[in-house]
Design a protein around this motif. Sequence first.
Motif, PDB file in Angstrom:
ATOM      1  N   ASN A  83       0.675  -1.124   0.443  1.00 23.02           N
ATOM      2  CA  ASN A  83       0.181  -0.124  -0.147  1.00 23.02           C
ATOM      3  C   ASN A  83       1.330   1.440   0.018  1.00 23.02           C
ATOM      4  O   ASN A  83       1.841   1.790   0.794  1.00 23.02           O
ATOM      5  CB  ASN A  83      -0.510   0.417   1.223  1.00 23.02           C
ATOM      6  CG  ASN A  83      -1.817   1.172   1.396  1.00 23.02           C
ATOM      7  OD1 ASN A  83      -1.678   2.473   0.633  1.00 23.02           O
ATOM      8  ND2 ASN A  83      -3.173   1.532   2.483  1.00 23.02           N
ATOM      9  N   ASP A  91      -5.973   2.468   5.729  1.00 28.44           N
ATOM     10  CA  ASP A  91      -5.719   1.149   5.462  1.00 28.44           C
ATOM     11  C   ASP A  91      -5.676   0.867   4.031  1.00 28.44           C
ATOM     12  O   ASP A  91      -7.369   1.383   3.199  1.00 28.44           O
ATOM     13  CB  ASP A  91      -5.974  -0.347   5.870  1.00 28.44           C
ATOM     14  CG  ASP A  91      -5.387  -0.051   6.983  1.00 28.44           C
ATOM     15  OD1 ASP A  91      -4.619   0.723   7.589  1.00 28.44           O
ATOM     16  OD2 ASP A  91      -6.665  -0.847   8.574  1.00 28.44           O
ATOM     17  N   ASN A  92      -5.849  -0.312   2.718  1.00 28.75           N
ATOM     18  CA  ASN A  92      -6.102  -0.535   1.961  1.00 28.75           C
ATOM     19  C   ASN A  92      -6.598  -2.419   2.367  1.00 28.75           C
ATOM     20  O   ASN A  92      -6.286  -2.928   2.939  1.00 28.75           O
ATOM     21  CB  ASN A  92      -5.150  -0.605   0.352  1.00 28.75           C
ATOM     22  CG  ASN A  92      -5.158   0.132  -0.105  1.00 28.75           C
ATOM     23  OD1 ASN A  92      -5.205   1.582   0.139  1.00 28.75           O
ATOM     24  ND2 ASN A  92      -4.162   0.519  -1.119  1.00 28.75           N
ATOM     25  N   SER A  93      -7.623  -2.717   0.917  1.00 26.44           N
ATOM     26  CA  SER A  93      -7.429  -4.351   1.550  1.00 26.44           C
ATOM     27  C   SER A  93      -7.729  -4.438   0.506  1.00 26.44           C
ATOM     28  O   SER A  93      -8.149  -4.002  -1.217  1.00 26.44           O
ATOM     29  CB  SER A  93      -9.434  -4.288   1.733  1.00 26.44           C
ATOM     30  OG  SER A  93      -9.654  -3.896   3.739  1.00 26.44           O
ATOM     31  N   TYR A  94      -7.547  -6.089   0.676  1.00 24.62           N
ATOM     32  CA  TYR A  94      -7.312  -6.911  -0.965  1.00 24.62           C
ATOM     33  C   TYR A  94      -7.826  -8.406  -1.003  1.00 24.62           C
ATOM     34  O   TYR A  94      -8.425  -8.622   0.226  1.00 24.62           O
ATOM     35  CB  TYR A  94      -6.048  -6.878  -1.313  1.00 24.62           C
ATOM     36  CG  TYR A  94      -4.216  -5.858  -1.057  1.00 24.62           C
ATOM     37  CD1 TYR A  94      -5.074  -4.961  -2.264  1.00 24.62           C
ATOM     38  CD2 TYR A  94      -4.307  -5.216   0.039  1.00 24.62           C
ATOM     39  CE1 TYR A  94      -4.233  -3.302  -2.453  1.00 24.62           C
ATOM     40  CE2 TYR A  94      -3.307  -3.952  -0.154  1.00 24.62           C
ATOM     41  CZ  TYR A  94      -3.651  -3.437  -1.280  1.00 24.62           C
ATOM     42  OH  TYR A  94      -3.277  -2.477  -1.397  1.00 24.62           O
ATOM     43  N   THR A  95      -8.096  -8.787  -1.774  1.00 21.28           N
ATOM     44  CA  THR A  95      -8.855 -10.279  -2.318  1.00 21.28           C
ATOM     45  C   THR A  95      -7.759 -10.789  -3.183  1.00 21.28           C
ATOM     46  O   THR A  95      -7.235  -9.911  -4.386  1.00 21.28           O
ATOM     47  CB  THR A  95     -10.218  -9.731  -2.507  1.00 21.28           C
ATOM     48  OG1 THR A  95     -11.170  -9.511  -1.741  1.00 21.28           O
ATOM     49  CG2 THR A  95     -10.073 -11.322  -3.240  1.00 21.28           C
ATOM     50  N   ASN A 112     -10.300 -10.244   2.063  1.00 19.37           N
ATOM     51  CA  ASN A 112      -9.356  -9.496   3.520  1.00 19.37           C
ATOM     52  C   ASN A 112      -7.912  -8.723   3.814  1.00 19.37           C
ATOM     53  O   ASN A 112      -8.618  -9.860   4.900  1.00 19.37           O
ATOM     54  CB  ASN A 112     -10.125 -10.049   4.937  1.00 19.37           C
ATOM     55  CG  ASN A 112     -12.200  -9.814   4.534  1.00 19.37           C
ATOM     56  OD1 ASN A 112     -12.784  -9.061   3.435  1.00 19.37           O
ATOM     57  ND2 ASN A 112     -12.858 -10.474   4.904  1.00 19.37           N
ATOM     58  N   VAL A 114      -5.977  -7.389   4.769  1.00 20.65           N
ATOM     59  CA  VAL A 114      -5.341  -5.357   5.035  1.00 20.65           C
ATOM     60  C   VAL A 114      -4.143  -4.771   5.124  1.00 20.65           C
ATOM     61  O   VAL A 114      -3.293  -5.898   5.677  1.00 20.65           O
ATOM     62  CB  VAL A 114      -6.092  -5.534   6.416  1.00 20.65           C
ATOM     63  CG1 VAL A 114      -6.191  -3.541   6.666  1.00 20.65           C
ATOM     64  CG2 VAL A 114      -7.539  -5.919   6.090  1.00 20.65           C
ATOM     65  N   ARG A 143      -8.101  -4.630  -5.668  1.00 22.76           N
ATOM     66  CA  ARG A 143      -8.137  -4.094  -3.812  1.00 22.76           C
ATOM     67  C   ARG A 143      -9.858  -3.618  -4.044  1.00 22.76           C
ATOM     68  O   ARG A 143     -10.012  -3.031  -4.502  1.00 22.76           O
ATOM     69  CB  ARG A 143      -7.273  -2.535  -4.626  1.00 22.76           C
ATOM     70  CG  ARG A 143      -7.442  -1.325  -3.640  1.00 22.76           C
ATOM     71  CD  ARG A 143      -7.046  -0.071  -3.823  1.00 22.76           C
ATOM     72  NE  ARG A 143      -7.432   0.190  -4.287  1.00 22.76           N
ATOM     73  CZ  ARG A 143      -7.271   1.280  -5.593  1.00 22.76           C
ATOM     74  NH1 ARG A 143      -6.031   1.712  -5.076  1.00 22.76           N
ATOM     75  NH2 ARG A 143      -8.102   1.813  -5.929  1.00 22.76           N
TER      76      ARG A 143
END
Length: 176
Positions: A83, A91-95, A112, A114, A143
């Motif tokens: 990030n 924060d960024n969240s990703y899959t 999820n 983070v 993202r």
Amino acid sequence: LRNQAIAGVGPKGPAFAGALFATVDGGDVNDVFLGVRTSAPGGGGQFGLFYVGVPKGQAFEGDGWLFGLQQDDQNRSNVALVNTGEVDSNDNSYTIELYEGASGIKVATVPNIVVTARAWRQIGTILATYAPGVTQGYARVTRTAGNNPSIYYGVINDGGKPGERTGDGAFIPASE
């Protein structure tokens, strides 16, 4: 960096891992090249990985694809997310979606993940952990929350498990 006593980089000793952010004071940023060789002792020598920096403004705004992931008795793959914190301090969240290489079938979803601003997170042996039995595959990183651009990359390490073979890594940059 340790030899130059760079702020935030501790003395020689325990492992140190994470994102490195550098700025240029004066001069033209286009005259600067940043490349990094990370290494650790092992097998009577050093093992490691070389990769280049990503200039500000050139990180991913959307999805990234990582091709060539492997997991077998000779190799293992890690996936890493950064990030950049270029927009804000959130924060960024990703899959991460994992696909079997030969068939193209989605075999797993890792939700999820983070990553705080200006930070790094690595998922080691991602295929063995989330898609057991898949020996060759690829991943799509999305993202799902946050505003900051991101850097996605993979590493193929020599050795099916940590501590096996040389441990040297091959860098896999993400593509759009």
